[in-house]
Motif scaffolding. Sequence first.
Motif, PDB file in Angstrom:
ATOM      1  N   GLU A   1       0.978  -1.031  -0.038  1.00 40.89           N
ATOM      2  CA  GLU A   1       0.042  -0.018   0.260  1.00 40.89           C
ATOM      3  C   GLU A   1       0.886   1.173  -0.252  1.00 40.89           C
TER       4      GLU A   1
ATOM      5  N   ARG B   1       2.157   1.733  -3.445  1.00 41.18           N
ATOM      6  CA  ARG B   1       1.037   2.472  -4.295  1.00 41.18           C
ATOM      7  C   ARG B   1       0.722   3.735  -4.064  1.00 41.18           C
ATOM      8  N   ARG B   2       0.661   4.240  -2.813  1.00 43.57           N
ATOM      9  CA  ARG B   2       0.310   5.680  -2.496  1.00 43.57           C
ATOM     10  C   ARG B   2       1.709   6.339  -2.946  1.00 43.57           C
TER      11      ARG B   2
ATOM     12  N   PRO C   1     -17.764   4.848   4.481  1.00 39.97           N
ATOM     13  CA  PRO C   1     -16.697   3.634   3.688  1.00 39.97           C
ATOM     14  C   PRO C   1     -15.610   4.077   3.077  1.00 39.97           C
ATOM     15  N   GLU C   2     -15.382   5.324   2.767  1.00 40.54           N
ATOM     16  CA  GLU C   2     -14.164   5.595   2.226  1.00 40.54           C
ATOM     17  C   GLU C   2     -13.138   5.797   3.565  1.00 40.54           C
ATOM     18  N   GLY C   3     -13.734   6.304   4.488  1.00 39.83           N
ATOM     19  CA  GLY C   3     -12.764   6.455   5.668  1.00 39.83           C
ATOM     20  C   GLY C   3     -12.474   5.314   6.483  1.00 39.83           C
TER      21      GLY C   3
ATOM     22  N   ARG D   1     -12.198   2.462   4.598  1.00 39.91           N
ATOM     23  CA  ARG D   1     -11.131   2.042   3.839  1.00 39.91           C
ATOM     24  C   ARG D   1      -9.824   2.531   4.147  1.00 39.91           C
ATOM     25  N   ARG D   2      -9.896   3.920   3.987  1.00 41.68           N
ATOM     26  CA  ARG D   2      -8.386   4.341   4.081  1.00 41.68           C
ATOM     27  C   ARG D   2      -7.761   3.849   5.595  1.00 41.68           C
TER      28      ARG D   2
ATOM     29  N   GLU E   1      -6.247   0.694   4.960  1.00 42.08           N
ATOM     30  CA  GLU E   1      -5.107   0.643   3.960  1.00 42.08           C
ATOM     31  C   GLU E   1      -3.915   1.418   4.735  1.00 42.08           C
TER      32      GLU E   1
ATOM     33  N   PHE F   1     -12.074  -5.190   2.185  1.00 46.98           N
ATOM     34  CA  PHE F   1     -10.551  -5.069   2.345  1.00 46.98           C
ATOM     35  C   PHE F   1      -9.891  -6.339   2.430  1.00 46.98           C
TER      36      PHE F   1
ATOM     37  N   GLU G   1     -13.082  11.298  -3.302  1.00 44.81           N
ATOM     38  CA  GLU G   1     -13.144  10.140  -2.195  1.00 44.81           C
ATOM     39  C   GLU G   1     -12.956  10.899  -0.869  1.00 44.81           C
TER      40      GLU G   1
ATOM     41  N   GLU H   1     -18.080  12.188   1.407  1.00 44.73           N
ATOM     42  CA  GLU H   1     -18.688  11.595   2.587  1.00 44.73           C
ATOM     43  C   GLU H   1     -19.235  12.766   3.390  1.00 44.73           C
TER      44      GLU H   1
ATOM     45  N   ARG I   1     -18.705   4.033  -9.710  1.00 40.91           N
ATOM     46  CA  ARG I   1     -18.199   3.214  -8.377  1.00 40.91           C
ATOM     47  C   ARG I   1     -19.121   3.068  -7.471  1.00 40.91           C
TER      48      ARG I   1
ATOM     49  N   ARG J   1     -23.922   2.337  -3.404  1.00 39.04           N
ATOM     50  CA  ARG J   1     -24.138   3.135  -2.748  1.00 39.04           C
ATOM     51  C   ARG J   1     -24.904   4.312  -3.297  1.00 39.04           C
TER      52      ARG J   1
END
Lengths: 472, 472, 472
Positions: free
Chosen positions: A394, A397-398, B393-395, B397-398, B401, B439, C401, C405, C442, C448
């Motif tokens: 990860e 990737r970032r 969801p995005e939070g 995921r971050r 990750e 994830f 992203e 939210e 997406r 979503r």
Amino acid sequence: MMTAKLSLHPDRLFPADADTRTVARRLYAEVKDLPIISPHGHTDPSWFAGNESFANPAELLITPDHYVFRMLFSQGVSMESLGVPRADGGPVETDPRAIWRRFAEHYPLFRGTPSRLWHDWVYSEVFGLTERLTPDTADHYYDVMDDKLGQDDFRPRALFERFNIEVITTTESPLDALEHHKTIRESGWKGRVLTAYRPDPVLDPDYEGFRDNLVELGAITGEDALTWEGYLAALQNRREFFAAMGATSTDHGHPTAFTADLAPAEAKALFEKIVSGRFEPADAELFRGQMLTEMARMSVEDGLVMQLHPGSFRNHNGWAFKRFGRDKGADIPTRTDYVRALKPLLDRFGSDPKFSMIVFTLDESVYARELAPLAGHYPALKLGPAWWFHDSPEGMRRFREQTTETAGFYNTVGFNDDTRAFLSIPARHDVARRMDCGFLARLVVEHRLEEDEAHLVARALTYDLVKQAYKL
Amino acid sequence: MMTAKLSLHPDRLFPADADTRTVARRLYAEVKDLPIISPHGHTDPSWFAGNESFANPAELLITPDHYVFRMLFSQGVSMESLGVPRADGGPVETDPRAIWRRFAEHYPLFRGTPSRLWHDWVYSEVFGLTERLTPDTADHYYDVMDDKLGQDDFRPRALFERFNIEVITTTESPLDALEHHKTIRESGWKGRVLTAYRPDPVLDPDYEGFRDNLVELGAITGEDALTWEGYLAALQNRREFFAAMGATSTDHGHPTAFTADLAPAEAKALFEKIVSGRFEPADAELFRGQMLTEMARMSVEDGLVMQLHPGSFRNHNGWAFKRFGRDKGADIPTRTDYVRALKPLLDRFGSDPKFSMIVFTLDESVYARELAPLAGHYPALKLGPAWWFHDSPEGMRRFREQTTETAGFYNTVGFNDDTRAFLSIPARHDVARRMDCGFLARLVVEHRLEEDEAHLVARALTYDLVKQAYKL
Amino acid sequence: MMTAKLSLHPDRLFPADADTRTVARRLYAEVKDLPIISPHGHTDPSWFAGNESFANPAELLITPDHYVFRMLFSQGVSMESLGVPRADGGPVETDPRAIWRRFAEHYPLFRGTPSRLWHDWVYSEVFGLTERLTPDTADHYYDVMDDKLGQDDFRPRALFERFNIEVITTTESPLDALEHHKTIRESGWKGRVLTAYRPDPVLDPDYEGFRDNLVELGAITGEDALTWEGYLAALQNRREFFAAMGATSTDHGHPTAFTADLAPAEAKALFEKIVSGRFEPADAELFRGQMLTEMARMSVEDGLVMQLHPGSFRNHNGWAFKRFGRDKGADIPTRTDYVRALKPLLDRFGSDPKFSMIVFTLDESVYARELAPLAGHYPALKLGPAWWFHDSPEGMRRFREQTTETAGFYNTVGFNDDTRAFLSIPARHDVARRMDCGFLARLVVEHRLEEDEAHLVARALTYDLVKQAYKL
């Protein structure tokens, strides 16, 4: 007895999407067998000089690796029980098999971490193990590895060749006589093991024994390193020696990226204050900053590539530092500024075609905001790869996602493993190759890059750029 | 009349890639029905004590929920028109149906936000509604929900059971007599509702009525809480009372993560300055920092798990604060340092096996840089889940990750809903379960984790880790 | 001779996953042909006033574009060799074909960057070129483009119409007489070219010639702009003139987002200190902050939308600044605080329905932490799109992203190209449309957001929101 197969899937780390994966496979096929260039790391040159067998699995893979024991410590496993030596010489576990079993018992902690990927690679590819490491297989693992480590083709030079390493660089202090490197050069062995000049012990007033180090530096070089002129001459003298021994780079591990460009009289006065021992923390920081600029100046003259690794708060855990000493997995990244910090140095040398500087970070928030814009402008500046905690799928990737659009690929310098864990070096480079190919494959499938160009970039990221950047 | 179907897709929130989605489905199937552990939140214990019906849809779902009314306010809908009470008692909308219609009219504002996911889940799964919320269906929604809220199986205890909540924790001040918790315990109802000890009103010199709170604390405990020794004894006394009432944790909502470890005489002198009322902002910050370390010390003794939630700039909108008072959706995250801030506390207790601390953040830039390295080293430190604005969801995921590669999964503590919106609690936990399974599925499909291990991790993230971390 | 096909794939920039891509295609089909609204940029109004042909490919596409020459400079290509004028008037390359060849030779540096996407679009869609740009095709490129630039349908107004631009906004100083805008209005041409009021030269005490600018401002307006009252009246006077000429917005390019709200007497005293020339850097910063609040006050009165672009460290390279002057690709983003910085202004006007402010950032770490929470609360505040270095596929993806939210879609304002590179404007808007459709796709595929709603959002992001936000 529970066993499960240990298998390294040929598609590991490639993106899940089928089309993207297909492109990634094609890109990877052309770079996977390229030789390893390891321009920055911490392997021990005595291994390659003496070519002795490694002692045992625990001493090779567990006890010296703070990536490994930090995780176990974080979950309540004492460092003593893993054989980590105490500062006071108090008793710690000495049975390598007991240490290995303890590690095996906690191996699930590494799920989802790069350590797990690296270790599984070592078990499978170096030692030929075929079952997953569990408490039940721990003894079998130990026996197989311990046996193989005693064989000639598991000695350091044999592994170096088997790993297809074209060149590896170690890191030494200017106070080091480079005896092991001399031995290697004189041995007739064709393996290329270079040193890099890491002057922190004589540049950083907060380094343990700083003043003694200066005295020793003077003794080695015949300069009076307690005067400003003698100090600079001594530093330059050792750079010349390192270069003559094959070094192509210097390395600087400062707490921040701060640089300064004082007038000569001010720099001299600052040095005298530092040497007197009566200085404030701000003086030490200013001195470190000034010395980075002095190092840049010398790089312009002697051509050594300058690496800067700032931003680690060393030995954060006061309790552990007292009990076990330095470097016990408690170095913690901090927020790091580059824009104001590097300006004095860059104003002076950043546009000089004879200067080359590679900057690393532990603060990913600067990738897109600071480092990519700086590297995308200054001719002298290049970006080191995702480093330390970020040397992971990860993290890589970032790094690409956040630097490529502004700095491009060609202001980066390929991969550094930065490790002392010799056996995992091929695994680490393989992770980088796979992640870069996966990133490029996404650009291809999203029609942001043509595939023929992606092949050229993949090769550059794996091999060409690192050779150019480090003058190897 | 425009209507559209309201449907919760069984694959919602799973990754788009077909193979990854298939794995995610398998992982999710084994965790979706596990009981809910909600170890940190803000539901009102009087609901479960009195078990009265909720008043009406607007009072339950709109007026108290600053996630909801902040978005409408940001687009020009006045808080008065949503029934938010004014500080001066001035007139606001009192017709719940009018409030509901206003909300429905602006429901498109929530597209792409977690509020939309949570609300749709409540409409569909709690109330059985089958059409999307629009101005045209607003009255139908209101009528159905209002009717159901009057039924016995929509009372708090019935919903608690229907939601399969194994344990839920509320948050109370040390000044709270915990009468509702007593009522619950004595009622014979088997629902497990615990309290958590939140001493901000008596630890933070900037808290409204701080000195009065100390006087009250003294009165409750029989200590002279205006002396340093009496103050500490009183705090400890209330911790014991909370623990006796079932609490397993404390919670601290400080503006920063700053901690201090003063010598006893200094701490006492600081307390006296604070109590005198003649102190500077820096004194207040130092006092808060010292008190976190005192709380850690008490945690070592009484075993309560310590939670720290720093980094919110409370009541940022001066105009709205004057007009409506606290907590009106104007709390804004700020950049937060943990590395230097936590060092005094961690030096003293971070390696103590009897101490356990869970740290949250509103500053995602610290996940990979600071919190994962700290949690991946210190035995006492664990990472709270993605919090508040990042409970999405995005939070989520971050969070995974950026923390997993350094801290692993096992230095995290499962999910917290942290909410007062009772009806949406299952939806929130479901989002976390789905995102974690997604994830993990990616790790499996990218061959970074075996699927059998992913199943174990999924269960740990959903259930095991939270029970262990909070000693539930 | 090596040639390769230049092709713009119809699916470019869409997500790789097949289902997601299918949805993205459907969303994009309905927005791709919507007119371009370009509410903030740096095209030269004289182009549209005079409608002269552009000079040649190098002068149009290379020499004025610091995105382009910064990358070449970063890899050792001198700015002189690209025709960038020297501050001392020293010799630089003057042959446009030589400059073009040099650029073509280094075109691979742009792999993976947005510049590559924009340039390829211009070559293919504007000039009809069908082979990739390489050293071998450089002359062919030059000949084709040079020839076309001489044709009437490649003049500025013809391209404006061909690009389907509904409105474009340029940026001018209050000292500008707006002669070109007058010419355009009086010409009878139906193209809508507006100005925006950018008062940095008369608001920022550190701006070159600040005091002279005030004198000039006074002369233009008939006010005594060296007094506080006259200064404010003069600024207001020019706002009225700009508004009368069609401006709907102001623009402010400050080093930070700092604002202040001083009492009138303090503001006046500060102005007098500034005008005296005897001030410290902190005074200048305070003055800039006060003037932002004054500008907000005037916006409440005259309805001009206020844009704030903070966080760029201008002209970072001291060596290059001396040699080539301002704006040579050495502007570097810095860490930027918004929470404390904007509070004084927002306390006063952030909840005022007559005020509208659009905030941009070069520091992506504030998207989720600061800007989305602020925009998701304050009625007056909206988020500008991913800006400058982040005006790129990955940058746009991170923007959505990390903001959606919490702020939703409707607190954002569509896309700004912010460019002087006229020919690439459609390409830049197309990238934004594709990336937004990919993001929405997406959400749809992950269930979503419903697809019918995604179509509404795609249209809003492309067209509706920008018109509303900028009152166009």
